[in-house]
Design an enzyme around this catalytic site. Structure first.
Site, PDB file in Angstrom:
ATOM      1  N   LYS A 236     -34.399 -38.805 -36.922  1.00  0.00           N
ATOM      2  CA  LYS A 236     -34.352 -38.060 -35.654  1.00  0.00           C
ATOM      3  C   LYS A 236     -35.528 -37.080 -35.713  1.00  0.00           C
ATOM      4  CE  LYS A 236     -32.526 -36.819 -31.707  1.00  0.00           C
ATOM      5  NZ  LYS A 236     -32.590 -37.687 -30.511  1.00  0.00           N
TER       6      LYS A 236
ATOM      7  N   ASP B 217     -23.941 -43.725 -42.412  1.00  0.00           N
ATOM      8  CA  ASP B 217     -22.483 -43.781 -42.286  1.00  0.00           C
ATOM      9  C   ASP B 217     -22.113 -44.277 -40.886  1.00  0.00           C
ATOM     10  OD1 ASP B 217     -19.776 -43.399 -42.750  1.00  0.00           O
ATOM     11  OD2 ASP B 217     -19.824 -41.266 -42.252  1.00  0.00           O
TER      12      ASP B 217
HETATM   13  C1  IPM Z   1     -17.745 -44.515 -45.761  1.00  0.00           C
HETATM   14  C2  IPM Z   1     -16.688 -43.540 -45.386  1.00  0.00           C
HETATM   15  C3  IPM Z   1     -16.860 -42.309 -46.256  1.00  0.00           C
HETATM   16  C4  IPM Z   1     -18.230 -41.743 -46.006  1.00  0.00           C
HETATM   17  C5  IPM Z   1     -15.782 -41.236 -46.073  1.00  0.00           C
HETATM   18  C6  IPM Z   1     -14.409 -41.813 -46.293  1.00  0.00           C
HETATM   19  C7  IPM Z   1     -16.023 -40.032 -46.945  1.00  0.00           C
HETATM   20  O1  IPM Z   1     -16.763 -43.223 -44.030  1.00  0.00           O
HETATM   21  O2  IPM Z   1     -17.769 -44.970 -46.907  1.00  0.00           O
HETATM   22  O3  IPM Z   1     -18.565 -44.839 -44.901  1.00  0.00           O
HETATM   23  O4  IPM Z   1     -18.433 -41.012 -45.034  1.00  0.00           O
HETATM   24  O5  IPM Z   1     -19.123 -42.037 -46.772  1.00  0.00           O
HETATM   25 MG    MG Z   2     -18.085 -44.444 -42.951  1.00  0.00          MG
END
Ligand code: IPM
Ligand code: MG
Length: 357
Positions: A191, A248
């Site tokens: 970004k 994520d």
């Molecule tokens: C993932 C999950 C995790 C993350 C959470 C559960 C902490 O969303 O593995 O993508 O954000 O990494």
């Molecule tokens: Mg995740």
């Protein structure tokens, strides 16, 4: 060879999907002459219940002493209102950090036999989808400084996104190594039109590739546009490298466009060969204990472990082929069930795959 595998079943459907993967690994061991030994350790909500913390010291020690780690999933309604340090997710973030697993590879691929499961129009998916998201996993805003203060309308909270050249270069190296085996094209997501950390990210990925991997083309894409492009034209993506938070978010989106999040696995690695392998999906507490959960993502995670931690390419392929053949024969768990197919339970699916190894 003997391989010791730490198994972190976690919560919800975690135990059942891990059981499926273990069944398949044992069959691979039998067939190819390897011995896999499994040791279970608590993590997430199960660990909170057993020892009051989502990541007991014993779990960290066990993982660090193992050859590699297989993880089910963490989290569930039961712990949703716990304080931050006593949330199951903290266990997962903590084990990644403790094992130094800074690179998370999440391939989102559209299986030939499951094309109709994609929520996208046929036009958008007819050329196939294979998006490999390389997500930075131990830095950025999930691990940055944070705080809170004030009260009433002045109450506030903050988190920080911070990346160093060192962190960006080491994840870029992983992306480049992958891209060299594939299309030699990387899309780097940031970004940079707003964030200072993204401007450093953008400059560093280009400098690094130009210096070490001149054959690779690096294209930049803003994260908002990327979110749009993934649903508009997913075939344009191959290797995508990005920060922890963007990875994520985008990896869930990429998984969903394949229509079968229950099929997708991921690997997390650091500098050595010991990694952590897990399905991309979560703990699905609503269907836990009903033998409904699709074990394929975890079985494929185990396959990735064989390939990426133990260099067992042939064994990896044997699992992938077994999965393909079971799908081609029409067997489906509930999540990927379609008219005219044979519905099977999670444990039966694992059995069918093991039988074909
Ligand atoms: C993932 C999950 C995790 C993350 C959470 C559960 C902490 O969303 O593995 O993508 O954000 O990494
Ligand atoms: Mg995740």
């Amino acid at each position: 060879m003997n391989y010791s595998i730490a198994v972190l079943e976690g919560d919800g459907i975690g135990p059942e999907i891990c059981a499926g993967a273990i069944k398949v690994l044992n069959k691979v061991g039998e067939k190819y002459g390897h011995k896999f030994s499994f040791t279970r350790y608590d993590i997430g909500g199960a660990a909170i219940d057993a020892c009051g913390t989502p990541l007991p010291e014993k779990t960290v020690e066990g993982c660090l002493a193992s050859d590699s780690v297989l993880l089910g999933a963490v989290g569930g309604y039961k712990w949703d209102n716990m304080p931050v340090d006593k949330r199951p997710e903290k266990g997962l973030l903590g084990i990644r950090k403790a094992m130094g697993l800074y690179s998370n590879i999440r391939p989102a691929k559209l299986w030939k036999s499951l094309v109709s499961a994609s929520p996208l129009k046929y036009e958008a998916v007819k050329d196939g989808i294979e998006i490999i998201i390389v997500r930075e996993l131990t830095g950025g805003i999930y691990f940055g400084e944070r705080g809170k203060g004030g009260e009433g309308k002045d109450e506030y909270a903050w988190d920080t996104e911070k990346y160093s050249v060192y962190e960006i270069e080491r994840i870029m190296k992983i992306a480049c190594e992958l891209a060299m085996k594939r299309t030699k094209k990387i899309i780097s997501v940031d970004k940079a039109n707003v964030l200072e950390s993204s401007r450093l990210w953008r400059r560093t990925v280009h400098e690094y590739a130009a210096k070490h991997y001149p054959e690779i083309t690096v294209e930049d894409m803003l994260v908002d546009n990327t979110a749009m492009q993934i649903v508009k034209n997913p075939a344009q993506f191959d290797v995508v490298v990005t920060s922890n938070i963007f990875g994520d978010i985008l990896s869930d989106e990429a998984a969903q466009v394949t229509g079968s999040i229950g099929m997708l696995a991921s690997s997390s690695l650091g500098d050595g060969t010991r990694g952590l392998y897990e399905p991309i999906h979560g703990s699905a507490p609503d269907i836990a204990g009903k033998d409904l959960a699709n074990p394929i993502a975890t079985i494929l995670a185990a396959a990735m472990m064989l390939r990426d931690s133990f260099s067992l390419q042939r064994e990896y392929e044997a699992i992938e082929k077994a999965v393909e053949s079971v799908l081609e024969d029409g067997y489906r768990t509930a999540d990927i069930m379609e008219e005219g197919r044979t519905k099977v339970s999670g444990s039966r699916m694992a059995e069918l795959i093991a039988e074909r190894i």
